[in-house]
Design a protein around this motif. Structure first.
Motif, PDB file in Angstrom:
ATOM      1  N   TYR A   1       0.834  -1.200   0.000  1.00 28.57           N
ATOM      2  CA  TYR A   1       0.000   0.000   0.000  1.00 28.57           C
ATOM      3  C   TYR A   1       0.866   1.245   0.000  1.00 28.57           C
ATOM      4  CZ  TYR A   1      -2.774   3.746   1.946  1.00 28.57           C
ATOM      5  OH  TYR A   1      -3.370   4.947   2.163  1.00 28.57           O
ATOM      6  N   THR A   2       0.676   2.108  -1.020  1.00 27.97           N
ATOM      7  CA  THR A   2       1.525   3.294  -1.124  1.00 27.97           C
ATOM      8  C   THR A   2       0.757   4.565  -1.465  1.00 27.97           C
ATOM      9  OG1 THR A   2       1.868   2.863  -3.472  1.00 27.97           O
ATOM     10  CG2 THR A   2       3.537   1.988  -1.961  1.00 27.97           C
ATOM     11  N   SER A   3      -0.589   4.516  -1.351  1.00 22.41           N
ATOM     12  CA  SER A   3      -1.310   5.684  -1.862  1.00 22.41           C
ATOM     13  C   SER A   3      -1.627   6.775  -0.859  1.00 22.41           C
ATOM     14  CB  SER A   3      -2.591   5.252  -2.584  1.00 22.41           C
ATOM     15  OG  SER A   3      -3.134   4.101  -2.019  1.00 22.41           O
ATOM     16  N   LEU A   4      -1.096   6.672   0.351  1.00 24.97           N
ATOM     17  CA  LEU A   4      -1.443   7.658   1.372  1.00 24.97           C
ATOM     18  C   LEU A   4      -0.994   9.062   0.993  1.00 24.97           C
ATOM     19  CD1 LEU A   4      -2.854   7.552   4.138  1.00 24.97           C
ATOM     20  CD2 LEU A   4      -0.590   7.483   5.191  1.00 24.97           C
ATOM     21  N   VAL A   5      -1.913   9.997   1.111  1.00 22.21           N
ATOM     22  CA  VAL A   5      -1.595  11.401   0.840  1.00 22.21           C
ATOM     23  C   VAL A   5      -1.659  12.218   2.129  1.00 22.21           C
ATOM     24  CG1 VAL A   5      -2.403  13.483  -0.342  1.00 22.21           C
ATOM     25  CG2 VAL A   5      -2.424  11.294  -1.535  1.00 22.21           C
ATOM     26  N   SER A   6      -2.563  11.807   3.016  1.00 28.87           N
ATOM     27  CA  SER A   6      -2.755  12.609   4.215  1.00 28.87           C
ATOM     28  C   SER A   6      -3.047  11.719   5.422  1.00 28.87           C
ATOM     29  CB  SER A   6      -3.916  13.568   3.950  1.00 28.87           C
ATOM     30  OG  SER A   6      -4.245  14.254   5.106  1.00 28.87           O
ATOM     31  N   LEU A   7      -2.271  11.898   6.488  1.00 28.09           N
ATOM     32  CA  LEU A   7      -2.489  11.119   7.711  1.00 28.09           C
ATOM     33  C   LEU A   7      -2.445  12.060   8.912  1.00 28.09           C
ATOM     34  CD1 LEU A   7      -2.767   8.289   9.072  1.00 28.09           C
ATOM     35  CD2 LEU A   7      -0.281   8.269   9.276  1.00 28.09           C
TER      36      LEU A   7
ATOM     37  N   LEU B   1       5.786   3.183   6.465  1.00 27.77           N
ATOM     38  CA  LEU B   1       4.634   3.702   5.738  1.00 27.77           C
ATOM     39  C   LEU B   1       4.963   5.044   5.109  1.00 27.77           C
ATOM     40  CD1 LEU B   1       1.540   3.400   5.148  1.00 27.77           C
ATOM     41  CD2 LEU B   1       1.143   4.695   7.244  1.00 27.77           C
ATOM     42  N   VAL B   2       5.545   5.914   5.911  1.00 27.42           N
ATOM     43  CA  VAL B   2       5.855   7.263   5.444  1.00 27.42           C
ATOM     44  C   VAL B   2       6.853   7.233   4.294  1.00 27.42           C
ATOM     45  CG1 VAL B   2       7.063   9.366   6.134  1.00 27.42           C
ATOM     46  CG2 VAL B   2       5.250   8.467   7.565  1.00 27.42           C
ATOM     47  N   SER B   3       7.839   6.373   4.401  1.00 23.35           N
ATOM     48  CA  SER B   3       8.839   6.411   3.327  1.00 23.35           C
ATOM     49  C   SER B   3       8.376   5.734   2.049  1.00 23.35           C
ATOM     50  CB  SER B   3      10.173   5.839   3.799  1.00 23.35           C
ATOM     51  OG  SER B   3       9.972   4.563   4.311  1.00 23.35           O
ATOM     52  N   ARG B   4       7.403   4.793   2.152  1.00 24.07           N
ATOM     53  CA  ARG B   4       6.986   4.187   0.879  1.00 24.07           C
ATOM     54  C   ARG B   4       5.828   4.926   0.207  1.00 24.07           C
ATOM     55  NH1 ARG B   4       4.833   0.287   4.547  1.00 24.07           N
ATOM     56  NH2 ARG B   4       2.592  -0.072   4.260  1.00 24.07           N
ATOM     57  N   CYS B   5       5.179   5.813   0.952  1.00 24.54           N
ATOM     58  CA  CYS B   5       4.081   6.576   0.335  1.00 24.54           C
ATOM     59  C   CYS B   5       4.627   7.885  -0.194  1.00 24.54           C
ATOM     60  CB  CYS B   5       2.984   6.831   1.365  1.00 24.54           C
ATOM     61  SG  CYS B   5       2.176   5.329   1.886  1.00 24.54           S
ATOM     62  N   THR B   6       5.067   7.853  -1.414  1.00 26.79           N
ATOM     63  CA  THR B   6       5.781   8.997  -1.969  1.00 26.79           C
ATOM     64  C   THR B   6       4.870  10.176  -2.292  1.00 26.79           C
ATOM     65  OG1 THR B   6       5.602   7.946  -4.116  1.00 26.79           O
ATOM     66  CG2 THR B   6       7.662   7.620  -2.902  1.00 26.79           C
ATOM     67  N   ASN B   7       3.550   9.970  -2.221  1.00 27.01           N
ATOM     68  CA  ASN B   7       2.638  11.093  -2.439  1.00 27.01           C
ATOM     69  C   ASN B   7       2.193  11.744  -1.152  1.00 27.01           C
ATOM     70  OD1 ASN B   7       2.527  10.883  -5.256  1.00 27.01           O
ATOM     71  ND2 ASN B   7       1.083   9.184  -5.097  1.00 27.01           N
ATOM     72  N   LEU B   8       2.790  11.339  -0.049  1.00 24.48           N
ATOM     73  CA  LEU B   8       2.365  11.867   1.244  1.00 24.48           C
ATOM     74  C   LEU B   8       2.610  13.360   1.320  1.00 24.48           C
ATOM     75  CD1 LEU B   8       1.191  10.780   3.935  1.00 24.48           C
ATOM     76  CD2 LEU B   8       3.514  10.869   4.836  1.00 24.48           C
ATOM     77  N   GLN B   9       1.533  14.098   1.607  1.00 24.82           N
ATOM     78  CA  GLN B   9       1.669  15.549   1.710  1.00 24.82           C
ATOM     79  C   GLN B   9       1.420  16.066   3.113  1.00 24.82           C
ATOM     80  OE1 GLN B   9      -0.718  17.517  -1.254  1.00 24.82           O
ATOM     81  NE2 GLN B   9       1.001  17.225  -2.660  1.00 24.82           N
ATOM     82  N   THR B  10       0.540  15.371   3.834  1.00 25.30           N
ATOM     83  CA  THR B  10       0.178  15.827   5.167  1.00 25.30           C
ATOM     84  C   THR B  10       0.456  14.732   6.182  1.00 25.30           C
ATOM     85  OG1 THR B  10      -1.603  17.224   4.317  1.00 25.30           O
ATOM     86  CG2 THR B  10      -1.733  16.604   6.627  1.00 25.30           C
TER      87      THR B  10
ATOM     88  N   LEU C   1      11.626  10.505  10.118  1.00 25.91           N
ATOM     89  CA  LEU C   1      10.340  10.570   9.419  1.00 25.91           C
ATOM     90  C   LEU C   1      10.410  11.617   8.316  1.00 25.91           C
ATOM     91  CD1 LEU C   1       7.974  10.232  12.489  1.00 25.91           C
ATOM     92  CD2 LEU C   1       7.971   8.712  10.523  1.00 25.91           C
ATOM     93  N   LEU C   2      11.009  12.760   8.637  1.00 27.04           N
ATOM     94  CA  LEU C   2      11.100  13.830   7.644  1.00 27.04           C
ATOM     95  C   LEU C   2      11.963  13.419   6.465  1.00 27.04           C
ATOM     96  CD1 LEU C   2      11.468  17.028   9.868  1.00 27.04           C
ATOM     97  CD2 LEU C   2       9.472  16.243   8.603  1.00 27.04           C
ATOM     98  N   ARG C   3      13.037  12.700   6.781  1.00 23.26           N
ATOM     99  CA  ARG C   3      13.906  12.259   5.679  1.00 23.26           C
ATOM    100  C   ARG C   3      13.157  11.305   4.761  1.00 23.26           C
ATOM    101  NH1 ARG C   3      18.102  12.596   9.285  1.00 23.26           N
ATOM    102  NH2 ARG C   3      19.288  14.489   8.754  1.00 23.26           N
ATOM    103  N   GLY C   4      12.218  10.558   5.342  1.00 21.85           N
ATOM    104  CA  GLY C   4      11.439   9.622   4.540  1.00 21.85           C
ATOM    105  C   GLY C   4      10.383  10.318   3.701  1.00 21.85           C
ATOM    106  N   ALA C   5      10.115  11.591   4.005  1.00 20.37           N
ATOM    107  CA  ALA C   5       9.065  12.301   3.265  1.00 20.37           C
ATOM    108  C   ALA C   5       9.443  13.752   3.036  1.00 20.37           C
ATOM    109  CB  ALA C   5       7.752  12.219   4.039  1.00 20.37           C
ATOM    110  N   PRO C   6      10.496  13.993   2.272  1.00 16.13           N
ATOM    111  CA  PRO C   6      10.959  15.373   2.063  1.00 16.13           C
ATOM    112  C   PRO C   6       9.976  16.200   1.241  1.00 16.13           C
ATOM    113  CG  PRO C   6      12.179  13.856   0.667  1.00 16.13           C
ATOM    114  CD  PRO C   6      11.317  13.018   1.538  1.00 16.13           C
ATOM    115  N   GLN C   7       8.964  15.532   0.692  1.00 12.54           N
ATOM    116  CA  GLN C   7       7.983  16.246  -0.125  1.00 12.54           C
ATOM    117  C   GLN C   7       6.825  16.777   0.714  1.00 12.54           C
ATOM    118  OE1 GLN C   7       8.267  13.018   0.178  1.00 12.54           O
ATOM    119  NE2 GLN C   7       6.195  12.171   0.441  1.00 12.54           N
ATOM    120  N   LEU C   8       6.870  16.545   2.023  1.00 12.64           N
ATOM    121  CA  LEU C   8       5.770  16.940   2.899  1.00 12.64           C
ATOM    122  C   LEU C   8       5.423  18.418   2.774  1.00 12.64           C
ATOM    123  CD1 LEU C   8       6.084  15.364   6.447  1.00 12.64           C
ATOM    124  CD2 LEU C   8       4.259  15.052   4.796  1.00 12.64           C
TER     125      LEU C   8
END
Lengths: 584, 236
Positions: A182-188, A205-214, A229-236
């Motif tokens: 599962y990789t579609s998370l955008v907002s949590l 979860l955070v690092s594999r969901c590359t569309n995570l914004q929130t 966590l931030l390194r796993g989601a620099p696109q936040l």
């Protein structure tokens, strides 16, 4: 003139209608003629139900068979302040049940102030194959087991937001139920959860969901884990931290600062529980691009707040505790020229003496310096008519103004007079004002101003104000666009209500508690206005056991097309309308 | 700042709290009638969990009563009024969150502290010593700010608080010690001279008997520097 309306094929009309998103406009379209009504109903994809008891689930699914997104609100606003007893209602189950049968392709559910059980969550997970958005604001009734059902089954989930909801936290492993694929998370948003979630599952979860914004974490996530966590989601784009303190260690700080500087898209920050000021500089790299900052749980001194906020030159929304003080607000007025919304919360709401140097002056400064300021929520301990007048003249573009002077019935601290003129200035100058909350010493006069000038006012909150029914009458007769009125502890009785009974059908709801409305008047209203539910809330026992002249504890009146609700608890009585009498 | 800080004053100089309105402590008033145990509780917590640098008797592990008791620490304060339901309009979520967090300014109210922890502070080259009550600060940062204010007229180059911050940053430590900047050290209960900042704040407050702000060069000579570097490296 040719009747063009009838010559368009349905598909064309449907296509045209698809560009109309606003509910009000959709409603207008549906009134043009029968075929437009039908076509519009067929192609409506989003439904907003402002009061879950205004219409039944069956009616909604029947009229709009192809809905993909639903938003429903339940309890009255004053439920937020414990004025609505437990078990009042707003159960979402009947809605989920009806939609499970009617909307197999439902994608989005957004609820506010509703009761949602684990059973509901399981039903959602089972019934909607494309389910992608679940937003629960100020909801209650469910546990982390229910969340596990969602995470385990909803393969297309994009948004899962628990905003200030009461969740029974049984086990942090619900998050681990997201399959590895599962990789579609955008907002949590899990900010309201009390206990820890499984941190390593969260990291993965955070690092594999590359569309995570929130990503809004809860307090249990320690600061040492944030950098990873931030390194796993620099696109936040939006981040809510967990606890923002730990032992002061240079390497933890450096790690965190580096991680933040890697988040180039970050626009919104929140969280900040237990802040250790020494760690705030780690945020400096992102400050200048922040548009939203929620420091309303950060119990830190003015000087530390100032150091942070003064760097946030792009800020549009700021929520902060009154530790910011007048001095801090002055800095904000000078630095945050794009500010649209300011909320200042009380750090010590029940204290008798001021614990911070925050007065009306802070708000005046911001009203002067921030020319785009539209929305204000401000808790303070003193106010003057002069200050309110200044604020009103500075900011005629204000649309939401909520002032809470902590001591009930506090007068203008300079003149000892009521604050009628001050609030009068607000409604007079802010011609687009849609929402207003009053406080302080207020006579009927303020309501005269509101009725005269508050033509665009949609929501009004009143507490400990007014002298006679004339006050209420001014509001009901003058405010043409009033939708929600909530009143507590005011000397308003029967006269104004009965004189303006018809007005109540043009509003979503009226709440009155600890006022002087008699049981007899309630009965009369219920009798004469069958399209309203007039509900008396009284925990003392049946109102029949008291004289008709006796005031009711609480009263909630709302318009509805569905008649009486069937889930009233023992302390709620609906006043019968005469349709029942006619039948028998 | 200059000379104001060095004037003879009756008040506690360089103390942030004296410049501000005395903070009214909301929920923390419930702790005040039980002061000794509150302090003892703190020590117990230290041994069982990772301590933070913020000293606080009302940390997360204490169950917090929601209502105030009617026994304020200061008898001059009026008793708490009966609270009106739902007023002021603050959501329960927010009320609860604020209640369990550490509140600003709690520890800086010296009235409440039963055992002030005054220690002498000397700075190499300064003509006289000062005294500070360690219990007035919550963190090394606050102490360093305060010392910086106190001795700012005597330092050359970086002011003390910046020096303290720099020394916390490992990579700058050697630069600092090689320069004419100052290093805060303290004498602990065992009579050893230690580098300030190694141990958690609460532990420091308990064990510090006196403070000495040494010139960087002298600190190296005493062999403090290698020990400090080693300690920092061990902590991962």
């Amino acid at each position: 003139m040719p009747r063009l309306a009838y010559s368009f094929p349905e598909e064309v009309l449907e296509h045209v209608f698809s560009f109309i998103e606003c509910d009000k406009d959709r409603g207008s379209i549906s009134l043009v003629c029968k075929s437009w009504y039908e076509i519009e109903a067929w192609c409506r994809r989003r439904v907003f139900v402002g009061n879950c008891y205004a219409v039944s689930p069956a009616t909604v699914v029947k009229r709009f068979p192809k809905v993909r997104s639903v938003a429903i609100k339940g309890k009255p606003h004053f439920a937020d302040f414990n004025l609505v007893p437990e078990g009042w209602g707003a159960y979402v189950f009947p809605w989920i049940k009806a939609m499970a049968a009617a909307y197999p392709w439902l994608q989005e559910i957004r609820l506010k102030r509703m009761v949602i059980t684990d059973e509901c969550l399981e039903l959602i997970a089972k019934s909607f194959k494309n389910f992608s958005v679940l937003v629960l604001t100020s909801c209650e009734g469910f546990t982390t087991d229910g969340l596990a059902a969602i995470t385990a089954n909803c393969r297309n989930l994009r948004e899962l937001e628990l905003r200030e909801s009461e969740v029974e936290d049984i086990c942090g492993h619900w998050l681990s139920h997201f399959p590895d694929s599962y990789t579609s998370l955008v907002s949590l948003n899990i900010s309201c959860l009390g206990n820890e979630v499984n941190l390593s599952a969260l990291e993965r979860l955070v690092s594999r969901c590359t569309n995570l914004q929130t990503l809004r974490l809860n307090r249990a996530v320690p600061l040492e884990k944030l950098a990873n966590l931030l390194r796993g989601a620099p696109q936040l784009v939006e981040l809510g931290t967990g606890t923002y303190s730990t032992e002061m260690r240079p390497e933890v700080f450096a790690n965190l600062a580096e991680a933040f500087s890697g988040c180039k898209q970050l626009k919104s920050l929140s969280g900040f529980w237990d802040v250790l000021p020494s760690y705030l500089p780690a945020l400096y790299p992102v400050c200048s691009s922040l548009t939203s900052l929620n420091l309303s749980y950060a119990t830190i001194q003015s000087s530390d707040l100032i150091k942070l906020v003064s760097q946030c030159e792009s800020l549009q929304r700021l929520w902060v505790l009154d530790y910011i003080e007048d001095a801090g607000l002055e800095v904000i007025a000078a630095s945050c020229k794009d500010l649209r919304e300011l909320r200042v919360f009380p750090s010590d709401p029940f204290g008798l003496e001021p614990n911070v140097a925050l007065t009306e002056q802070g708000l005046v400064s911001v009203s002067e310096g921030c020319t785009k300021l539209q929305s204000v929520l401000y808790f303070c301990r003193q106010m003057s008519n002069a200050a309110l007048d200044t604020i009103a003249r500075n900011r005629p573009n204000m649309t939401r103004f909520r002032l809470c002077i902590i001591e009930p019935r506090a007068p203008d601290y300079l003149t000892r007079e009521p604050l009628d003129a001050g609030f009068g200035a607000i409604v007079e100058h802010c011609k687009d004002l849609r929402r207003l909350s009053l406080s302080g010493l207020l006579s009927d006069r303020v309501f005269e101003y509101i009725g005269t000038y508050g033509k665009k006012l949609e929501m009004l909150s009143v507490a400990f104000a007014g002298d006679t029914d004339l006050g209420l009458h001014h509001v009901l007769s003058g405010c043409d666009n009033l939708r929600k009125l909530e009143i507590r502890d005011c000397p308003f009785g029967d006269k104004a209500l009965l004189a303006n009974a018809a007005k109540l059908e043009t509003m979503r709801s009226l709440w009155m508690s600890s006022c002087l409305v008699s049981y007899g008047a309630c009965k009369l209203l219920g009798l004469k206005l069958p399209r309203l539910n007039v509900e008396v809330i009284d925990e003392r026992g049946p109102p029949d056991s008291r004289p008709d002249s006796s005031p009711v504890e609480k009263l909630y009146i709302y318009r509805t097309v569905s008649g009486p609700r069937l889930d009233m608890p023992g302390y709620v009585w609906r006043m019968e309308d005469d349709s029942a009498l006619r039948v028998s | 700042m200059g000379f104001e800080e060095t004037e003879l004053r009756l008040g506690l100089p360089g103390n942030a709290a004296t410049e501000e309105v005395v903070r009214k402590r909301g929920f923390s008033e419930t702790e005040t009638h039980d002061h000794e145990t509150a302090t003892v509780d703190l020590m117990l917590n230290l041994s069982s969990k990772e301590p933070t640098t913020v000293a606080d008797p009302t940390d997360k592990h204490n169950t917090l009563p929601k209502e105030k008791t009617l026994l304020p620490a200061d008898p001059a304060k009026p008793p708490a009024k009966a609270q009106v339901v739902g007023w002021p309009p603050v959501r329960s979520f927010r009320k609860n969150m604020l209640a369990v967090q550490k509140s600003v300014g709690e520890e800086s109210e010296k009235n409440s502290s039963p055992n002030p922890s005054f220690v002498k502070v000397s700075m190499d080259g300064a003509p006289y010593l000062r005294k500070v009550d360690l219990k007035m600060y919550k963190s090394y940062r606050e102490l360093s700010d305060s010392l910086g204010n106190m001795f700012s007229s005597f330092t050359i180059g970086n002011c003390e608080s910046q020096g303290m911050k720099d020394f916390m940053n490992e990579s700058k430590l050697m630069d600092l010690l090689n320069s004419s900047d100052y290093v805060p050290t303290y004498e602990d209960k065992d009579g050893d001279w230690m580098l300030v900042g190694d141990v958690p704040w609460e532990m420091f407050v308990e064990s510090c008997k006196r403070l000495r702000i040494m010139k960087g060069k002298e600190a190296i000579g005493l062999g403090l520097a290698p020990r400090a570097m080693a300690k920092s490296k061990n902590r991962s």
